[in-house]
Design an enzyme around this catalytic site. Sequence first.
Site, PDB file in Angstrom:
ATOM      1  N   SER A   1       4.518   2.238   7.817  1.00 28.34           N
ATOM      2  CA  SER A   1       4.362   1.450   7.020  1.00 28.34           C
ATOM      3  C   SER A   1       5.540   0.753   6.005  1.00 28.34           C
ATOM      4  O   SER A   1       5.709   1.379   5.398  1.00 28.34           O
ATOM      5  CB  SER A   1       3.232   1.829   6.102  1.00 28.34           C
TER       6      SER A   1
ATOM      7  N   HIS B   1       0.499  -1.169   0.021  1.00 31.94           N
ATOM      8  CA  HIS B   1      -0.181  -0.448  -0.008  1.00 31.94           C
ATOM      9  C   HIS B   1       1.203   0.974  -0.152  1.00 31.94           C
ATOM     10  O   HIS B   1       0.011   2.651  -0.294  1.00 31.94           O
ATOM     11  CB  HIS B   1      -0.597   0.163   1.356  1.00 31.94           C
TER      12      HIS B   1
ATOM     13  N   ASP C   1      -0.003  -7.296   1.426  1.00 32.59           N
ATOM     14  CA  ASP C   1       0.402  -6.227   1.556  1.00 32.59           C
ATOM     15  C   ASP C   1       2.349  -5.839   1.325  1.00 32.59           C
ATOM     16  O   ASP C   1       2.540  -5.017   2.251  1.00 32.59           O
ATOM     17  CB  ASP C   1      -0.046  -5.692   2.426  1.00 32.59           C
TER      18      ASP C   1
END
Length: 446
Positions: free
Chosen positions: A187, A83, A113
């Site tokens: 992230s 993402h 992911d």
Amino acid sequence: MLSTGGLAPATAQEIPNDFSAIVRQKLPAVVAITTRQIIQDQTTLNDFLNPFDGGGRIQPQVREALGSGFVISPEGYIVTNNHVVADATEIHVVFSDKETAPARVVGRDPATDIAVLKVDPRPNMTATAWGDSDAMQPGAWTIAIGSPFGLGGTVTVGVLSARSRDIQAGPYDDFLQTDASINRGNSGGPLFNARGEVIGVNTAIVSPSGGSIGIGFAVPSRTARTIVDQLISTGRIERGFIGVRLQEITPSIAEALGMPGAKGALVASVEAGSPAQKAGIQAGDVITRFNDKDIQGVHDLTLAAASQKPGSKVTVTTNRGGTNQELSLTVDRRRDQEEQTGAIPSLGTEDQRLGMSLSAIPDEARQQLGLQADTTGVFVQDVAPNSLAAESGIRPGDVIVSANNRNMTQPSDVREEWAKSRQQKKPVLFRIDRQGQSLFVAVANS
């Protein structure tokens, strides 16, 4: 004098004074990732619904995003979250010495992911090493390094809070949970153990405010390492396929089946010609073990089957009518790989995907979904996290009745309308039936 309750005192080795040595060694391998997405000639929803109103055009826009990553080999391969880089027009990597380098995407796996980037190798490039996430127990030290809110090289320390968390982010959820502070921008960054080995890829947080409250999640190294190796070697992911539709066992179902408990995965149907059918698995069977792994529920079996290499032979234990039997099964490869990873296949370039897994409406789901007997449409099985469909509010369980005022009867109808809208650079307008209620959802082609 306080009692230790019979526990031996912790040694100095078990509780280090600090983690500065590990941070000094690993910080050069952790990077910040900046992305840019240029959106050109996007038509407004008003233009689409009222094409003769003469509405204006939105000028080209630039979306910028920030994440983290870590070098996994001296050849310049970098691991991050899907993402972070999905749909990016430009990707740059910022090293700890502030040097910046352009990066290209080697491969992405929306289902877990995970993404792999590549930069030109640098002299004496520092790389991380994988650790064993399965060896981590709750209470063990964890160290997160990343770029929260753009603050590169930020170090936070905590413990492993739990393992095998399913947060409904995707079909293969199996997260590590940590209380090491993780925020936006972390992230894709590494989660280290106390030896400085990567045991997770920081991916998500639970937060009502958007900031850390001590509940963060990381993809375990057991999963991430397998995905990364495949992406580097082939650029794509192959997952095991056995060909069964499953449902959870409720206490009442267990009682009706004559089982002592509600553990296992109930086979609702078996796909014709699938490995499961060839092995003799039938609807109504309960799968309790898969290759010597106990199956507690549907999620366990989904993970176990997907992790198998196509062509491998496994042993499946089923309970049928109260009698256990062992069956030999040869795992196949998913033929609908793009749908299973949250993307509609063959819709154009690889970076423009709607992000839905679709099927005909299951007969047994009509009553549960509140559908009328004559309702036609296409059933949304799954929606990929951070996809265009997810951002537009489409949910698993929705039924797409029409697209651009054309009735939908099969998944290929949705693909055709999506492709047409992309060519016309207009949003696609879906009419959705959600639990018996009708609503419109416009998904922009950006």
